[in-house]
Scaffold this active site. Structure first.
Site, short mmCIF file in Angstrom:
data_model
loop_
_atom_site.label_atom_id
_atom_site.label_comp_id
_atom_site.label_asym_id
_atom_site.label_seq_id
_atom_site.Cartn_x
_atom_site.Cartn_y
_atom_site.Cartn_z
N VAL A 79 61.13 30.31 61.84
CA VAL A 79 59.74 29.82 61.46
C VAL A 79 58.75 30.78 62.31
O VAL A 79 57.68 31.11 61.63
CB VAL A 79 59.57 28.32 61.91
N ASP A 126 32.03 54.10 30.51
CA ASP A 126 30.91 54.18 29.42
C ASP A 126 29.75 54.93 29.92
O ASP A 126 29.18 54.49 31.16
CB ASP A 126 30.50 53.19 28.60
N ASP A 414 32.34 47.54 26.44
CA ASP A 414 31.80 46.15 26.16
C ASP A 414 31.87 45.65 24.87
O ASP A 414 31.26 44.74 24.34
CB ASP A 414 30.20 46.69 26.33
N ASP A 418 36.93 47.57 22.47
CA ASP A 418 37.30 47.91 23.64
C ASP A 418 38.18 47.18 24.68
O ASP A 418 38.99 47.72 25.61
CB ASP A 418 36.04 48.07 24.80
N ASP A 511 49.19 32.13 65.01
CA ASP A 511 49.14 32.66 63.57
C ASP A 511 48.03 32.02 62.51
O ASP A 511 48.08 32.50 61.41
CB ASP A 511 50.58 32.37 63.08
#
Length: 681
Positions: A79, A126, A414, A418, A511
């Protein structure tokens, strides 16, 4: 647009169905984060099981502990070794990253995409609306075979150039302004600014029929009635394509045959305007007596009279040049994809810094790309940074070619066409303003402002997310290694080992909050000066693995040293009390040293005093709360009995504090020499 259609196919047999098939066929790429976590999980599981089995076996062979105690110890060791807080840390870090990106107009649709952005090698963007403002304005005119400034020229009311600009146009004049494609609205706006009676012309000469714009032939034609019963054919389109259909030219009202000299002159001016980053449209017309029965490009777009040209500019976004420079300094290669003429694309790319002046070889057209096989293009893809006159379908080839080179590719898009490229890319980036729902649905991230600079901001955020996850992993694994080493050596030497409750409590305290707090560390100042870490990198790259090993050994070694000192130089003469004190000091040291080590983990290589001790308020509170939880088990009456620990005096606490603090000093010295070595390299 408008259309009258006959249904010839449905479902997957249609063009939209074909695109849907391409999207379906696109492989779902595994993000670098997912691959790294999978690899880390498998490696840790095997290693932890082996170590737990060894500790259990050695403990049983020595015969000093009962079966149940050794079984509990082995389980608690497993653990302790497993960083169970890691999934929560990764999720929280990614979620907070998406929040920060959303505030800067980058909307993340898939959580792992946040980190993937940080490993991006290629950004293929683009041009229109992303690199530029998507606000076209008319700058130059070619009228009567002369190049003139648009602001210094007024076209006469009978000008065929002005008429074609207005008639071969789908712009709608609305009460609140113009609606339509930015290129077309710019033509109408120019004529409105010149005082031309646009509304009157559209009323007097309504559209009878048309051949709509097509991206392959790059032309648009409309037909309008004239007062004498004949019809005007108005045509606009790409100069090189339009000239193939022109036989005459108009100059000062005179119509003459188009000579080779005139044709060459037009092409020269087209090239000149394109090199000034202007988008060039040519206009032509003809008068016909009757409208053809079949209206198409063959029956209508021929024997045209050249009326002139227009040079328009879509100004670059002012922030893009800096963003391109920042991307390049970060080792990211920006690519520009556009339907514009090659010369226009090259000129804009030079102005934005994507390529340098004179780098003609870095520009490729869609036609040239079509002429290459996939294998040939794959070999040459590194030569090209600008793609001109390309169709959306070419984007998939660009993505695949770079991915075969092992690069992480971000691709913008867009349109519906595409979508396959957005799906195939490691990061598909849709446009929030101009994008279709299909393109947004296929993307991993959507730009709310359609801005290239936002992509670079997102990349920086992605790098920060990875860096913070890496810090948390380094902290967790080195701390867990310290715990494993402590238990292993204690078992080997036959010392009284830490109880399962000690290990689990240290694990709980160290932890959780401190590790999560490392996940929200501020961005390090030089994070965009590093090259992309690459597809094959992992959480242990960049010296992290070696740091985990030596830091884990240090934590375990210092804890064991404190235990040995407490046994060798006991405060109490009674052996049982001496053993209790030694175990308590080892417990306190193992917990406190991890809290001090959390400060070391604020940066992999930079000094703690450079990144800032107290910049992260959440981290400071996390350390304070964790320290209180750890100290309570020793100093609060009742709790110390529950945890089987004794009270420590000031001398013993002093040894624990100095030993724990030495972790910071030693790691700072190691980091100093690491930085010197990296600078020399």
């Amino acid at each position: 647009g408008r259309a009258t259609g006959i249904v010839v196919a449905t479902g997957m047999q249609t063009e939209v169905g074909r695109i849907a098939g391409m999207i379906e066929a696109a492989d779902e790429t595994t993000t670098p984060l997912q691959a790294n976590l999978t690899q880390l999980g498998k490696s840790l599981t095997i290693l932890i099981l082996v170590i737990a089995a060894v500790v259990f076996g050695i403990g049983m062979l020595r015969g000093q502990e009962s079966l149940i105690n050794m079984l509990l110890t082995a389980i608690s060791l497993a653990v302790a070794a497993i960083p169970e807080g890691l999934p929560a840390i990764v999720t929280i870090t990614l979620a907070l990253g998406t929040q920060r990106m959303a505030k800067r107009h980058a909307l993340v649709r898939k959580l792992p995409a946040v980190e993937t952005l940080g490993s991006t090698d290629i950004i293929a963007s683009d041009k229109t609306g992303t690199l530029t403002q998507n606000k076209m304005t008319v700058e130059k005119l070619v009228v009567n075979q002369e190049l003139v400034d648009s602001r210094a020229t007024e076209l006469p009311l009978d000008s065929h150039l002005a008429q074609v600009m207005i008639l071969s146009n789908d712009t709608k004049i609305m009460p609140d302004g113009l609606a339509g494609d930015p290129t077309e609205t710019a033509l109408i706006q120019y004529n409105l600014d010149q005082g031309y009676p646009v509304d009157q012309l559209l009323t007097d000469r309504p559209r009878v029929t048309e051949v709509p714009f097509d991206s392959e032939r790059k032309l648009m034609s409309t037909v309008h009635p004239l007062e004498d019963g004949r019809f005007l054919v108005a045509v606009k389109g790409a100069p090189d394509e339009l000239l193939k259909r022109v036989t005459q030219i108009e100059s000062n009202g005179d119509v003459q045959p188009l000579t080779k000299t005139s044709r060459d002159q037009i092409l020269t001016v087209n090239h000149e305007l394109a090199t000034q980053a202007l988008r060039v449209l040519a206009f032509a017309y003809k008068v016909i007596t009757t409208v053809p029965t079949t209206v198409n490009t063959e029956t209508l777009e021929n024997d045209l009279v050249f009326a002139g040209m227009v040079g328009m500019i879509d100004p670059e976004r002012p922030e893009v040049e800096q963003a391109v420079a920042e991307a390049k300094s970060a080792g990211i290669r920006p690519l520009m994809i556009t339907g514009d003429h090659r010369d226009t694309a090259e000129a804009i790319a030079v102005r934005l810094g994507i390529i340098n002046a004179g780098e003609d070889d870095a520009v490729i057209t869609g036609a040239e790309l079509d002429a290459m096989s996939d294998a040939e293009f794959g070999k040459k893809v590194g030569d090209y940074s600008v793609y001109a006159r390309v169709a959306p379908e070419h984007k998939v080839r660009i993505v695949n070619a770079w991915q075969k080179r092992g690069k992480v590719v971000a691709m913008t898009g867009d349109g519906v066409n595409d979508a396959p490229a957005l799906k195939a890319a490691d990061i598909g980036i849709g446009m929030g303003i101009t994008g279709t729902e299909v393109s947004k649905g296929a993307s991993d991230m959507v730009l709310a402002d359609d801005n290239f600079a936002t992509i670079v901001v997102a990349v920086e955020e992605g790098r920060k997310v990875f860096a913070n996850i890496q810090k948390a992993i380094q902290y967790l694994l080195s701390a867990n290694l310290g715990e494993v080493l402590t238990l292993f050596v204690m078992t080997m030497l036959g010392w009284q080992i830490l109880a399962p409750v000690h290990i689990l409590w240290i694990n709980l305290v160290t932890d959780t909050l401190p590790a999560i707090a490392l996940g929200v560390e501020p961005t390090e100042k030089n994070i965009m000066q590093h090259k992309p870490r690459g597809r094959n990198s992992n959480f242990f790259s960049g010296g992290v693995f070696s740091s985990i090993i030596y830091q884990g050994l240090l934590e375990g070694g210092i804890t064991l040293l404190v235990y040995w000192l407490a046994l060798t130089y006991p405060v109490h003469a009674t052996a049982s009390l001496a053993h209790a004190d030694a175990l308590t000091m080892a417990f306190a040291t193992l917990g406190l040293i991890q809290l001090f080590h959390a400060f070391n983990s604020k940066s992999i290589h930079e000094s703690l005093f450079t990144v800032g001790l107290f910049r992260n308020k959440f981290f400071n509170w996390a350390i304070l709360i964790a320290f209180v939880m750890l100290a309570m088990t020793i100093v609060v009456p009742g709790l110390n009995g529950l945890f089987h620990v004794s009270h420590l005096d000031a001398y013993q606490w002093g040894i624990v504090a100095l030993a724990s603090l030495s972790m910071v000093v030693i790691v700072e010295i190691v980091k100093f020499f690491q930085r010197r070595h990296m600078r020399r390299a």
